[in-house]
Design a protein around this motif. Structure first.
Motif, PDB file in Angstrom:
ATOM      1  N   UNK A  39      24.300  13.907 -36.573  1.00 31.29           N
ATOM      2  CA  UNK A  39      23.242  13.280 -35.794  1.00 31.29           C
ATOM      3  C   UNK A  39      22.049  14.547 -36.196  1.00 31.29           C
ATOM      4  N   UNK A  40      22.352  14.480 -37.819  1.00 28.72           N
ATOM      5  CA  UNK A  40      20.901  16.277 -37.844  1.00 28.72           C
ATOM      6  C   UNK A  40      19.536  15.823 -37.979  1.00 28.72           C
ATOM      7  N   UNK A  41      19.396  14.213 -38.142  1.00 26.98           N
ATOM      8  CA  UNK A  41      18.130  13.751 -37.538  1.00 26.98           C
ATOM      9  C   UNK A  41      17.948  11.689 -37.730  1.00 26.98           C
ATOM     10  N   UNK A  42      16.964  11.278 -37.419  1.00 26.89           N
ATOM     11  CA  UNK A  42      16.347   9.480 -37.151  1.00 26.89           C
ATOM     12  C   UNK A  42      17.835   8.975 -38.403  1.00 26.89           C
ATOM     13  N   UNK A 102      24.698   6.183 -39.215  1.00 21.49           N
ATOM     14  CA  UNK A 102      26.099   6.299 -39.096  1.00 21.49           C
ATOM     15  C   UNK A 102      25.845   4.659 -37.958  1.00 21.49           C
ATOM     16  N   UNK A 103      25.002   4.520 -37.399  1.00 26.08           N
ATOM     17  CA  UNK A 103      24.757   2.778 -36.748  1.00 26.08           C
ATOM     18  C   UNK A 103      24.884   1.642 -37.725  1.00 26.08           C
ATOM     19  N   UNK A 104      24.457   2.044 -38.629  1.00 21.81           N
ATOM     20  CA  UNK A 104      24.728   0.682 -39.062  1.00 21.81           C
ATOM     21  C   UNK A 104      26.049   0.970 -40.331  1.00 21.81           C
ATOM     22  N   UNK A 140      11.338  11.256 -44.586  1.00 23.88           N
ATOM     23  CA  UNK A 140      12.541  10.692 -43.690  1.00 23.88           C
ATOM     24  C   UNK A 140      13.034  12.086 -42.631  1.00 23.88           C
ATOM     25  N   UNK A 141      12.720  13.582 -42.479  1.00 28.65           N
ATOM     26  CA  UNK A 141      12.818  13.940 -41.817  1.00 28.65           C
ATOM     27  C   UNK A 141      11.763  14.642 -40.586  1.00 28.65           C
ATOM     28  N   UNK A 142      12.420  14.106 -39.417  1.00 29.86           N
ATOM     29  CA  UNK A 142      11.596  14.534 -38.177  1.00 29.86           C
ATOM     30  C   UNK A 142      10.963  16.562 -38.445  1.00 29.86           C
ATOM     31  N   UNK A 143      10.131  16.533 -38.077  1.00 27.85           N
ATOM     32  CA  UNK A 143       9.693  18.470 -38.243  1.00 27.85           C
ATOM     33  C   UNK A 143      10.650  18.613 -36.719  1.00 27.85           C
ATOM     34  N   UNK A 144      10.620  19.845 -36.191  1.00 32.68           N
ATOM     35  CA  UNK A 144      10.937  20.333 -34.912  1.00 32.68           C
ATOM     36  C   UNK A 144       9.381  20.576 -34.409  1.00 32.68           C
ATOM     37  N   UNK A 182      11.702  23.557 -27.722  1.00 34.59           N
ATOM     38  CA  UNK A 182      11.255  23.108 -29.094  1.00 34.59           C
ATOM     39  C   UNK A 182      11.736  21.716 -29.271  1.00 34.59           C
ATOM     40  N   UNK A 183      11.425  21.199 -28.969  1.00 31.51           N
ATOM     41  CA  UNK A 183      12.244  19.144 -29.734  1.00 31.51           C
ATOM     42  C   UNK A 183      11.916  19.505 -31.003  1.00 31.51           C
ATOM     43  N   UNK A 184      13.739  19.610 -30.894  1.00 28.85           N
ATOM     44  CA  UNK A 184      14.317  19.765 -32.888  1.00 28.85           C
ATOM     45  C   UNK A 184      14.394  18.008 -32.911  1.00 28.85           C
ATOM     46  N   UNK A 185      14.239  18.353 -34.285  1.00 31.91           N
ATOM     47  CA  UNK A 185      14.545  17.223 -34.992  1.00 31.91           C
ATOM     48  C   UNK A 185      15.357  15.803 -34.590  1.00 31.91           C
ATOM     49  N   UNK A 186      16.336  16.124 -34.155  1.00 38.85           N
ATOM     50  CA  UNK A 186      17.801  15.135 -33.277  1.00 38.85           C
ATOM     51  C   UNK A 186      16.861  15.053 -32.150  1.00 38.85           C
ATOM     52  N   UNK A 187      16.072  15.188 -31.551  1.00 33.72           N
ATOM     53  CA  UNK A 187      15.409  15.049 -30.502  1.00 33.72           C
ATOM     54  C   UNK A 187      15.572  15.866 -29.024  1.00 33.72           C
ATOM     55  N   UNK A 188      16.748  16.493 -29.157  1.00 37.54           N
ATOM     56  CA  UNK A 188      17.552  17.296 -28.430  1.00 37.54           C
ATOM     57  C   UNK A 188      16.212  18.935 -27.987  1.00 37.54           C
ATOM     58  N   UNK A 189      15.840  18.850 -27.292  1.00 37.34           N
ATOM     59  CA  UNK A 189      15.461  20.350 -26.499  1.00 37.34           C
ATOM     60  C   UNK A 189      16.529  21.919 -26.492  1.00 37.34           C
ATOM     61  N   UNK A 190      15.452  22.870 -27.163  1.00 36.35           N
ATOM     62  CA  UNK A 190      15.768  24.073 -28.025  1.00 36.35           C
ATOM     63  C   UNK A 190      15.075  25.232 -26.418  1.00 36.35           C
TER      64      UNK A 190
END
Length: 168
Positions: A37-40, A46-48, A95-99, A142-150
């Motif tokens: 679940x590195x990114x959206x 995974x959901x699909x 396709x990838x979100x940035x932090x 930092x809001x990471x690309x996976x939606x977590x906070x660092x």
């Protein structure tokens, strides 16, 4: 209806077991990124895959072969997009979100917070979860690309290399 007949139960057991084995085998071949679940984008794959497994199990209209082909399409597309995103910046940006830097050296980055639709309360919650009790203990959030906070602690160097992407 609680029960229709045993044939549907037997079908779910047989097809479900085979579909599960096929999914595990294909994910192993596809590699570690397949269920990350590195990114959206990875999360959606995974959901699909889970949705496809559920459809194979519960819909008699979908054969095991069709389900396995659906797995192959999803995993093949995930591999192709991952491969392309490593090699081409344009694809990676699509396709990838940035932090996003939300808090830095005692100041909330209001523009970034607004762009990311994150509230001050959510940033503070991230700090609390990291065990921080005051702003003085935080160099950055930092809001990471996976939606977590660092939360980067103040004890780390202010010019930490992990924050170089954000410093101007």
């Amino acid at each position: 209806m609680f029960f229709s007949d045993w044939s549907q139960i037997v079908r779910v057991l047989i097809v479900g077991g085979l579909a599960y084995i096929a999914l595990i085998a294909m994910v192993r071949v596809a590699g570690k990124r397949s269920l990350s679940s590195m990114n959206a984008f990875d999360f959606l794959v995974t959901v699909a895959l889970g949705s496809t497994l559920a459809t194979i199990l519960l819909s008699a209209d979908v054969s095991l072969a069709e389900g396995v082909v659906a797995y192959a399409v999803l995993l093949g597309m995930q591999l192709a997009v991952s491969w392309l995103s490593v090699r081409f910046t344009v694809v990676r940006k699509l396709v990838k979100a940035e932090p996003a830097l939300l808090f830095y050296q005692g100041e909330f980055m209001k523009e970034a917070m607004s762009r990311e639709r994150v509230t001050r309360s959510e940033v503070l919650q991230g700090m609390r979860k990291a065990g921080v009790s005051s702003f003085s203990g935080v160099a950055a959030v930092v809001l990471e690309a996976d939606g977590s906070f660092t939360v980067v602690s103040e004890s780390a160097e202010v010019s930490a290399s992990s924050l170089l992407d954000f410093q101007q």
